[in-house]
Motif scaffolding. Structure first.
Motif, PDB file in Angstrom:
ATOM      1  N   ALA A  39      13.704   0.805  46.818  1.00  0.00           N
ATOM      2  CA  ALA A  39      12.713  -0.030  47.299  1.00  0.00           C
ATOM      3  C   ALA A  39      13.221  -1.089  47.945  1.00  0.00           C
ATOM      4  O   ALA A  39      14.467  -1.584  47.530  1.00  0.00           O
ATOM      5  N   LYS A  42      15.876  -3.693  46.392  1.00  0.00           N
ATOM      6  CA  LYS A  42      16.659  -3.414  45.282  1.00  0.00           C
ATOM      7  C   LYS A  42      17.555  -2.375  45.487  1.00  0.00           C
ATOM      8  O   LYS A  42      17.852  -1.871  46.604  1.00  0.00           O
ATOM      9  N   SER A  62      10.079   5.475  33.303  1.00  0.00           N
ATOM     10  CA  SER A  62       8.482   5.223  34.085  1.00  0.00           C
ATOM     11  C   SER A  62       8.082   6.299  34.785  1.00  0.00           C
ATOM     12  O   SER A  62       6.808   6.142  35.114  1.00  0.00           O
ATOM     13  N   LYS A  86       2.045   5.641  41.663  1.00  0.00           N
ATOM     14  CA  LYS A  86       1.888   4.271  41.335  1.00  0.00           C
ATOM     15  C   LYS A  86       2.174   3.497  42.574  1.00  0.00           C
ATOM     16  O   LYS A  86       3.291   3.801  43.342  1.00  0.00           O
ATOM     17  N   GLU A  88       4.194   1.249  42.526  1.00  0.00           N
ATOM     18  CA  GLU A  88       5.808   0.577  42.099  1.00  0.00           C
ATOM     19  C   GLU A  88       6.473   1.921  42.392  1.00  0.00           C
ATOM     20  O   GLU A  88       7.666   1.952  42.109  1.00  0.00           O
ATOM     21  N   ASP A  89       5.991   3.084  42.713  1.00  0.00           N
ATOM     22  CA  ASP A  89       6.837   4.426  43.306  1.00  0.00           C
ATOM     23  C   ASP A  89       7.047   4.292  44.656  1.00  0.00           C
ATOM     24  O   ASP A  89       7.669   5.147  45.115  1.00  0.00           O
ATOM     25  N   THR A  90       6.784   3.248  45.368  1.00  0.00           N
ATOM     26  CA  THR A  90       6.907   3.144  46.734  1.00  0.00           C
ATOM     27  C   THR A  90       8.346   3.007  47.030  1.00  0.00           C
ATOM     28  O   THR A  90       9.016   1.881  46.336  1.00  0.00           O
TER      29      THR A  90
END
Length: 123
Positions: A39, A42, A62, A86, A88-90
């Protein structure tokens, strides 16, 4: 040797995508195939891995129960089915191959990498 990842795209939260990673230039006999993601801002991190026979898999906590890794050795291709996506999976998703163990989750143990495919989950 080339790993070509595909299947990324834009999907709404709760939706599904199936990533593919096709290997060319050689076969990956006895190689573990893995998926990683990165991401913005990150480090690249482990998502899932599968052994040569497809009999053993490993997942990031997760994504357990939502993602499924599989491989078709006849086609030299590994897949990542992603359900219930979700926000946050981007990330950019990368496939990799290495003579390692399924339980290994670090990037250093993988020898070959694909170019990455963007997965964007929207609300």
């Amino acid at each position: 040797v080339q790993l070509q990842a595909s299947g990324g795209g834009l999907v709404q939260a709760g939706g599904s995508l199936r990533l593919s990673c096709a290997a060319s230039g050689r076969t990956f006999d006895n190689y573990v195939m893995g998926w990683f993601r990165q991401a913005p801002g990150k480090e690249r991190g482990f998502v899932a891995a599968i052994n040569w026979l497809g009999s053993s898999t490993n997942y990031l906590d997760s994504v357990k129960g939502r993602f499924t890794i599989s491989r078709d050795n006849a086609k030299n291709t590994v897949y990542l089915q992603m359900n219930s996506l979700k926000l946050e999976d981007t990330a950019v998703y990368y496939c990799a191959a290495g003579r390692t163990l399924v339980r290994s989750t670090t990037t250093e143990v993988y020898d070959y990498w694909g170019q990455g495919t963007q997965v964007t989950v929207s609300s």
